[in-house]
Design a protein around this motif. Structure first.
Motif, short mmCIF file in Angstrom:
data_model
loop_
_atom_site.label_atom_id
_atom_site.label_comp_id
_atom_site.label_asym_id
_atom_site.label_seq_id
_atom_site.Cartn_x
_atom_site.Cartn_y
_atom_site.Cartn_z
N LYS A 1 0.84 -1.20 0.00
CA LYS A 1 0.00 0.00 0.00
C LYS A 1 0.87 1.25 0.00
O LYS A 1 0.61 2.20 -0.74
CB LYS A 1 -0.93 0.00 1.22
N GLN B 1 1.18 4.21 -2.86
CA GLN B 1 0.99 5.62 -2.53
C GLN B 1 2.21 6.45 -2.96
O GLN B 1 2.05 7.54 -3.53
CB GLN B 1 0.76 5.80 -1.02
N SER C 1 2.27 6.84 -6.73
CA SER C 1 1.24 7.74 -7.24
C SER C 1 1.39 9.17 -6.72
O SER C 1 0.61 10.04 -7.07
CB SER C 1 -0.15 7.20 -6.94
N GLY C 2 2.37 9.38 -5.82
CA GLY C 2 2.60 10.70 -5.25
C GLY C 2 1.67 11.06 -4.12
O GLY C 2 1.63 12.19 -3.67
N VAL C 3 0.90 10.09 -3.63
CA VAL C 3 -0.04 10.32 -2.53
C VAL C 3 0.57 9.74 -1.25
O VAL C 3 0.88 8.56 -1.19
CB VAL C 3 -1.39 9.63 -2.79
N THR C 4 0.75 10.60 -0.25
CA THR C 4 1.20 10.12 1.07
C THR C 4 0.31 10.74 2.12
O THR C 4 -0.15 11.86 1.99
CB THR C 4 2.66 10.48 1.34
N SER C 5 0.04 9.98 3.15
CA SER C 5 -0.80 10.51 4.23
C SER C 5 -0.21 10.24 5.57
O SER C 5 0.70 9.53 5.76
CB SER C 5 -2.19 9.90 4.16
#
Length: 154
Positions: free
Chosen positions: A143, A147, A150-154
């Motif tokens: 996962k 992330q 795709s350049g998505v980090t949380s």
């Protein structure tokens, strides 16, 4: 590994079960009894863990299996009262349970299943927890990789 008991050479029904865990595997820490890396043989106190003849014995420690370094947890004998497994659970480490007592609760939920009173059920339950832990680690890493890609980090 399921073998005949070593507690009584005449006993042909009681089993000795060894959970053989390869060491040096990423994201996997073998279960052990009392002290990691030590060779332990343990016959529990009859006041804390009741068992009928021929008794019950546990062992843990490093070994070699088909040329590979492994850590082994072993049980020889039968439980008379699965609820008392919580005493054994308190002496085991790296079982991959989420909380203290989960191993015992899992064994109790299957108390009528074959092997629930011997090492086959105990080692299968430990293996199930180890597989769950490994799956969760791999799923979390996957996962995170998705992330990051795709350049998505949380």
């Amino acid at each position: 590994e399921v073998l005949p008991t070593q507690l009584d050479p005449e006993d042909k029904k009681t089993l000795r079960v060894r959970c053989i865990q390869k060491t040096g595997i990423a994201d996997f820490d073998p279960a052990y009894l009392f002290d990691e890396g030590s060779t332990i043989e343990w016959t529990p106190c009859g006041k804390k863990l009741s068992c009928s003849y021929p008794g019950i014995k546990f062992a843990s420690g490093p070994d070699s299996f088909y040329g590979h370094d492994v850590n082994v947890v072993e049980m020889d004998g039968l439980f008379d009262n699965i609820q008392e497994l919580v005493y054994v659970e308190s002496c085991l480490s790296n079982t991959s349970t989420r909380y203290y007592g989960e191993l015992t609760q899992s064994m109790l939920s299957l108390s009528n299943a074959p092997g629930s009173d011997n090492g086959t059920g105990l080692m299968q339950t430990i293996a199930a927890f180890k597989i769950r832990e490994l799956y969760e680690k791999k799923a979390a890493a996957n996962k995170l990789a998705i992330q990051v890609a795709s350049g998505v980090t949380s």
